[in-house]
Design a protein around this motif. Structure first.
Motif, PDB file in Angstrom:
ATOM      1  N   CYS A  13       0.031  31.842  43.142  1.00 49.66           N
ATOM      2  CA  CYS A  13       1.342  32.558  43.721  1.00 49.66           C
ATOM      3  C   CYS A  13       2.314  32.313  42.489  1.00 49.66           C
ATOM      4  CB  CYS A  13       1.871  31.619  44.734  1.00 49.66           C
ATOM      5  SG  CYS A  13       3.435  32.032  45.446  1.00 49.66           S
ATOM      6  N   LEU A  14       3.171  33.499  42.426  1.00 48.96           N
ATOM      7  CA  LEU A  14       4.071  33.326  41.255  1.00 48.96           C
ATOM      8  C   LEU A  14       5.407  33.662  42.108  1.00 48.96           C
ATOM      9  CD1 LEU A  14       4.991  33.458  38.481  1.00 48.96           C
ATOM     10  CD2 LEU A  14       4.574  35.586  38.399  1.00 48.96           C
ATOM     11  N   ASN A  15       6.463  32.871  41.910  1.00 50.29           N
ATOM     12  CA  ASN A  15       7.534  33.016  42.759  1.00 50.29           C
ATOM     13  C   ASN A  15       8.660  33.006  41.641  1.00 50.29           C
ATOM     14  OD1 ASN A  15       9.651  33.327  44.631  1.00 50.29           O
ATOM     15  ND2 ASN A  15       9.651  31.239  45.276  1.00 50.29           N
ATOM     16  N   ILE A  16       9.191  34.129  41.457  1.00 47.92           N
ATOM     17  CA  ILE A  16      10.578  34.071  40.441  1.00 47.92           C
ATOM     18  C   ILE A  16      11.712  34.589  41.513  1.00 47.92           C
ATOM     19  CG2 ILE A  16      11.248  35.835  38.684  1.00 47.92           C
ATOM     20  CD1 ILE A  16       8.515  36.894  38.151  1.00 47.92           C
ATOM     21  N   SER A  17      12.769  33.513  40.934  1.00 48.36           N
ATOM     22  CA  SER A  17      13.950  33.946  41.755  1.00 48.36           C
ATOM     23  C   SER A  17      15.040  34.253  40.741  1.00 48.36           C
ATOM     24  CB  SER A  17      14.406  32.625  42.618  1.00 48.36           C
ATOM     25  OG  SER A  17      14.337  31.624  41.538  1.00 48.36           O
ATOM     26  N   ASN A  18      15.771  35.041  41.089  1.00 50.88           N
ATOM     27  CA  ASN A  18      16.731  35.745  40.019  1.00 50.88           C
ATOM     28  C   ASN A  18      18.128  35.808  40.921  1.00 50.88           C
ATOM     29  OD1 ASN A  18      18.333  37.189  38.461  1.00 50.88           O
ATOM     30  ND2 ASN A  18      16.805  38.837  38.113  1.00 50.88           N
ATOM     31  N   PRO A  19      19.225  35.142  40.118  1.00 54.00           N
ATOM     32  CA  PRO A  19      20.550  35.281  41.010  1.00 54.00           C
ATOM     33  C   PRO A  19      21.225  36.610  41.123  1.00 54.00           C
ATOM     34  CG  PRO A  19      20.838  34.145  38.740  1.00 54.00           C
ATOM     35  CD  PRO A  19      19.138  34.335  38.957  1.00 54.00           C
ATOM     36  N   ASN A  20      20.640  37.657  40.340  1.00 54.08           N
ATOM     37  CA  ASN A  20      21.435  38.903  40.264  1.00 54.08           C
ATOM     38  C   ASN A  20      20.451  39.838  41.578  1.00 54.08           C
ATOM     39  OD1 ASN A  20      23.296  38.308  38.521  1.00 54.08           O
ATOM     40  ND2 ASN A  20      21.685  39.000  36.799  1.00 54.08           N
ATOM     41  N   GLU A  21      19.419  39.324  41.694  1.00 52.87           N
ATOM     42  CA  GLU A  21      18.721  39.916  42.905  1.00 52.87           C
ATOM     43  C   GLU A  21      18.665  41.491  42.747  1.00 52.87           C
ATOM     44  OE1 GLU A  21      16.463  38.606  45.114  1.00 52.87           O
ATOM     45  OE2 GLU A  21      17.220  36.547  44.497  1.00 52.87           O
ATOM     46  N   SER A  22      18.539  42.130  41.604  1.00 51.86           N
ATOM     47  CA  SER A  22      18.320  43.514  41.678  1.00 51.86           C
ATOM     48  C   SER A  22      16.732  43.770  41.200  1.00 51.86           C
ATOM     49  CB  SER A  22      19.464  44.058  40.768  1.00 51.86           C
ATOM     50  OG  SER A  22      19.117  43.998  39.460  1.00 51.86           O
ATOM     51  N   ALA A  23      16.385  45.004  41.577  1.00 52.39           N
ATOM     52  CA  ALA A  23      15.250  45.503  40.973  1.00 52.39           C
ATOM     53  C   ALA A  23      15.209  45.497  39.581  1.00 52.39           C
ATOM     54  CB  ALA A  23      14.810  46.575  41.667  1.00 52.39           C
ATOM     55  N   THR A  24      16.245  46.336  38.970  1.00 53.50           N
ATOM     56  CA  THR A  24      16.233  46.313  37.619  1.00 53.50           C
ATOM     57  C   THR A  24      16.149  44.996  36.869  1.00 53.50           C
ATOM     58  OG1 THR A  24      17.561  48.408  38.042  1.00 53.50           O
ATOM     59  CG2 THR A  24      17.847  47.416  35.707  1.00 53.50           C
ATOM     60  N   THR A  25      16.779  43.979  37.202  1.00 56.77           N
ATOM     61  CA  THR A  25      16.721  42.894  36.587  1.00 56.77           C
ATOM     62  C   THR A  25      15.310  41.996  36.864  1.00 56.77           C
ATOM     63  OG1 THR A  25      19.030  42.422  37.356  1.00 56.77           O
ATOM     64  CG2 THR A  25      17.974  40.516  36.422  1.00 56.77           C
ATOM     65  N   TYR A  26      14.598  42.343  37.672  1.00 61.14           N
ATOM     66  CA  TYR A  26      13.225  41.812  37.959  1.00 61.14           C
ATOM     67  C   TYR A  26      12.236  42.534  36.956  1.00 61.14           C
ATOM     68  CZ  TYR A  26      14.223  38.617  41.889  1.00 61.14           C
ATOM     69  OH  TYR A  26      14.449  37.858  42.617  1.00 61.14           O
ATOM     70  N   SER A  27      12.652  44.017  37.060  1.00 64.90           N
ATOM     71  CA  SER A  27      11.776  44.755  36.118  1.00 64.90           C
ATOM     72  C   SER A  27      11.882  44.475  34.360  1.00 64.90           C
ATOM     73  CB  SER A  27      11.998  46.101  36.166  1.00 64.90           C
ATOM     74  OG  SER A  27      11.635  46.822  37.340  1.00 64.90           O
ATOM     75  N   GLU A  28      13.191  44.130  34.112  1.00 70.27           N
ATOM     76  CA  GLU A  28      13.335  43.640  32.753  1.00 70.27           C
ATOM     77  C   GLU A  28      12.663  42.483  32.579  1.00 70.27           C
ATOM     78  OE1 GLU A  28      17.667  43.843  32.527  1.00 70.27           O
ATOM     79  OE2 GLU A  28      17.948  46.157  32.586  1.00 70.27           O
ATOM     80  N   LEU A  29      12.814  41.466  33.509  1.00 70.58           N
ATOM     81  CA  LEU A  29      12.181  40.007  33.307  1.00 70.58           C
ATOM     82  C   LEU A  29      10.833  40.262  33.165  1.00 70.58           C
ATOM     83  CD1 LEU A  29      12.669  37.023  33.504  1.00 70.58           C
ATOM     84  CD2 LEU A  29      12.522  37.193  35.945  1.00 70.58           C
ATOM     85  N   ILE A  30       9.987  40.884  33.856  1.00 70.29           N
ATOM     86  CA  ILE A  30       8.512  41.229  33.650  1.00 70.29           C
ATOM     87  C   ILE A  30       8.183  41.816  32.538  1.00 70.29           C
ATOM     88  CG2 ILE A  30       6.689  42.161  34.728  1.00 70.29           C
ATOM     89  CD1 ILE A  30       7.716  39.868  36.374  1.00 70.29           C
ATOM     90  N   ARG A  31       8.993  42.804  31.933  1.00 69.44           N
ATOM     91  CA  ARG A  31       8.862  43.310  30.838  1.00 69.44           C
ATOM     92  C   ARG A  31       9.046  42.482  29.714  1.00 69.44           C
ATOM     93  NH1 ARG A  31      11.848  47.762  33.074  1.00 69.44           N
ATOM     94  NH2 ARG A  31      10.392  49.215  33.890  1.00 69.44           N
ATOM     95  N   SER A  32      10.125  41.874  29.805  1.00 70.23           N
ATOM     96  CA  SER A  32      10.318  40.671  28.509  1.00 70.23           C
ATOM     97  C   SER A  32       9.275  39.669  28.440  1.00 70.23           C
ATOM     98  CB  SER A  32      11.686  40.047  28.924  1.00 70.23           C
ATOM     99  OG  SER A  32      12.564  40.870  28.698  1.00 70.23           O
ATOM    100  N   ALA A  33       8.583  39.224  29.636  1.00 63.41           N
ATOM    101  CA  ALA A  33       7.554  38.170  29.687  1.00 63.41           C
ATOM    102  C   ALA A  33       6.364  38.813  29.098  1.00 63.41           C
ATOM    103  CB  ALA A  33       7.314  37.698  31.165  1.00 63.41           C
ATOM    104  N   PHE A  34       6.206  40.035  29.323  1.00 62.44           N
ATOM    105  CA  PHE A  34       4.804  40.624  28.779  1.00 62.44           C
ATOM    106  C   PHE A  34       4.915  40.755  27.266  1.00 62.44           C
ATOM    107  CE2 PHE A  34       2.881  44.755  27.808  1.00 62.44           C
ATOM    108  CZ  PHE A  34       1.355  44.288  27.981  1.00 62.44           C
ATOM    109  N   ARG A  35       6.216  41.428  26.720  1.00 64.58           N
ATOM    110  CA  ARG A  35       6.414  41.556  25.409  1.00 64.58           C
ATOM    111  C   ARG A  35       6.463  40.138  24.512  1.00 64.58           C
ATOM    112  NH1 ARG A  35      10.193  45.451  27.131  1.00 64.58           N
ATOM    113  NH2 ARG A  35      11.862  43.767  26.878  1.00 64.58           N
TER     114      ARG A  35
END
Length: 109
Positions: A13-35
């Motif tokens: 399981c992978l649980n990511i919590s983000n205080p901004n809770e926007s889909a855009t912020t999550y997408s940016e986080l995942i892309r950054s982790a991949f890069r």
């Protein structure tokens, strides 16, 4: 009569919590982790890394690969001779720095 071998089920399981809770912020986080291509240590020799991302109708999807780090300086064991391998045997072992042993097939999430 041979006894049935118990089945092994691996669950992760992978649980990511983000205080901004926007889909855009999550997408940016995942892309950054991949890069970053930075593995996460699970235990002494086991690591996991995000090795693929793609977008579909439901959003971003990713694949993780779990692998083992092998310390080439540790002694090797010869499974045919049933003892520690000698220097002559291990001198021909060459594992490129960029290769790892996959311990779990990549899983899409």
């Amino acid at each position: 009569m041979e006894m049935a071998r118990p089945r092994l089920i691996t669950v992760g399981c992978l649980n990511i919590s983000n205080p901004n809770e926007s889909a855009t912020t999550y997408s940016e986080l995942i892309r950054s982790a991949f890069r970053l291509k930075r593995p996460v240590k699970l235990s002494a020799h086991k690591f996991v890394i995000l090795n693929h991302i793609s977008r579909d109708a439901t959003g971003l999807r990713g694949t993780f690969a779990r692998y083992n780090e092998i310390d080439p300086d540790l002694p090797w064991f010869d499974i045919e001779a049933l003892n520690q391998a000698d220097d002559e045997t291990t001198s021909s072992i060459s594992i490129p720095d960029n290769l790892r042993v996959i311990t779990h097939a990549p899983i899409s999430h």
